[in-house]
Motif scaffolding. Sequence first.
Motif, short mmCIF file in Angstrom:
data_model
loop_
_atom_site.label_atom_id
_atom_site.label_comp_id
_atom_site.label_asym_id
_atom_site.label_seq_id
_atom_site.Cartn_x
_atom_site.Cartn_y
_atom_site.Cartn_z
N GLN A 131 13.46 -20.48 4.81
CA GLN A 131 14.09 -19.41 4.04
C GLN A 131 13.07 -18.65 3.20
O GLN A 131 13.05 -17.41 3.19
N PHE A 132 12.24 -19.39 2.50
CA PHE A 132 11.28 -18.74 1.60
C PHE A 132 10.17 -18.03 2.36
O PHE A 132 9.70 -16.97 1.95
N ILE A 133 9.75 -18.61 3.49
CA ILE A 133 8.71 -17.95 4.27
C ILE A 133 9.27 -16.68 4.92
O ILE A 133 8.56 -15.68 5.06
N LEU A 134 10.55 -16.70 5.30
CA LEU A 134 11.16 -15.48 5.84
C LEU A 134 11.15 -14.37 4.79
O LEU A 134 10.87 -13.20 5.11
N MET A 135 11.45 -14.71 3.55
CA MET A 135 11.39 -13.72 2.47
C MET A 135 9.98 -13.15 2.35
O MET A 135 9.79 -11.94 2.18
N MET A 136 8.99 -14.03 2.46
CA MET A 136 7.60 -13.58 2.41
C MET A 136 7.29 -12.66 3.59
O MET A 136 6.62 -11.63 3.43
N ASP A 137 7.79 -13.02 4.77
CA ASP A 137 7.51 -12.21 5.96
C ASP A 137 8.06 -10.80 5.81
O ASP A 137 7.39 -9.82 6.18
N VAL A 138 9.27 -10.69 5.28
CA VAL A 138 9.88 -9.37 5.09
C VAL A 138 9.05 -8.53 4.12
O VAL A 138 8.78 -7.35 4.37
N SER A 139 8.63 -9.15 3.02
CA SER A 139 7.82 -8.41 2.05
C SER A 139 6.43 -8.09 2.61
O SER A 139 5.85 -7.05 2.29
N THR A 140 5.92 -8.96 3.47
CA THR A 140 4.62 -8.70 4.10
C THR A 140 4.70 -7.50 5.04
O THR A 140 3.75 -6.71 5.12
N ILE A 141 5.81 -7.37 5.73
CA ILE A 141 6.00 -6.20 6.60
C ILE A 141 5.94 -4.92 5.78
O ILE A 141 5.27 -3.95 6.16
N ALA A 142 6.64 -4.91 4.64
CA ALA A 142 6.62 -3.73 3.77
C ALA A 142 5.21 -3.47 3.23
O ALA A 142 4.74 -2.31 3.18
N PHE A 143 4.51 -4.53 2.85
CA PHE A 143 3.16 -4.40 2.32
C PHE A 143 2.21 -3.87 3.40
O PHE A 143 1.37 -3.00 3.14
N ALA A 144 2.35 -4.38 4.62
CA ALA A 144 1.49 -3.94 5.72
C ALA A 144 1.69 -2.46 6.00
O ALA A 144 0.72 -1.72 6.26
N LEU A 145 2.93 -2.01 5.94
CA LEU A 145 3.21 -0.59 6.17
C LEU A 145 2.61 0.27 5.07
O LEU A 145 2.15 1.39 5.32
N SER A 146 2.59 -0.25 3.83
CA SER A 146 2.00 0.51 2.72
C SER A 146 0.48 0.62 2.86
O SER A 146 -0.14 1.54 2.32
N MET A 147 -0.13 -0.33 3.57
CA MET A 147 -1.57 -0.30 3.80
C MET A 147 -1.94 0.72 4.87
O MET A 147 -3.10 1.15 4.96
N GLY A 148 -0.96 1.11 5.67
CA GLY A 148 -1.22 1.98 6.82
C GLY A 148 -1.44 1.14 8.06
O GLY A 148 -2.01 0.04 7.98
N LEU A 149 -1.00 1.63 9.19
CA LEU A 149 -1.08 0.83 10.41
C LEU A 149 -2.51 0.51 10.82
O LEU A 149 -2.78 -0.54 11.40
N LYS A 150 -3.45 1.41 10.51
CA LYS A 150 -4.84 1.19 10.92
C LYS A 150 -5.40 -0.09 10.31
O LYS A 150 -6.13 -0.84 10.97
N GLN A 151 -5.06 -0.34 9.05
CA GLN A 151 -5.59 -1.53 8.38
C GLN A 151 -4.56 -2.66 8.32
O GLN A 151 -4.92 -3.84 8.31
#
Length: 238
Positions: A178-198
């Motif tokens: 459960q907790f790692i899934l929450m992290m995964d969702v936030s990581t997806i948002a963070f990755a998108l904020s970094m830009g797809l290239k990075q």
Amino acid sequence: MDEGDVDLDFYNIFGVINTLFIIVSLYGVHSQLRTIWKRKESSNSYERPTSLLSLNQFTVSYLAYLSFFIYGYSIAPFNHYIVWPRLIASLLVALILFEIWQDRRSSHAKSSFSMACITLLLAITGLFTGETITDQGKYISTTIIVVVSILIAQGYFHQIKLIISSGSTGAVDLKMSQFILMMDVSTIAFALSMGLKQGWPLLLLAITSGVTKVIIMFLFKWVKTSSTAEKRRHIVET
């Protein structure tokens, strides 16, 4: 405020959110450790402390955390949001690998734990060895992340198979998923904020991890409600 400032704001906002969820996920990993420790203290000799925990899955999870630790200090600027939480997570999962080895005393478990110790020392060394290693580390960690994304799907598939075939979740801890899934969702948002290239390596692994966590969470319900699962538990017990 120009576009660059807006992008930086989103990066920092999602970076902080992701860090908070990673901290929450660390609680989940620690919860798995506590489950193992509680089972070790139990007088029930029929249930091994690490019963049904997939060595494959936890080895791959360790590599995933470690690769992001390396990736975080390899990119410019140094990404504190990625580095320090993943280092802690790597240490916790290494402890789980240690417990699996202590419980099973198999050569595979020993090899996994030994690999974790050696690679963790090398990764920490890389953190302090300057730009040359850092530049190489970016390519190395990106390659590792791609490979780990494939392996994590395979590793969790193995864990999923163990649960389905036995009709039981054994020592698998629901909170961890459960907790790692929450992290995964936030990581997806963070990755998108970094830009797809990075951010694409983060995105790839987070999506892969998230899908497997959803399946495992569903299986916790399945083992409680499925007559098939109940029959398989009886077969295993006999």
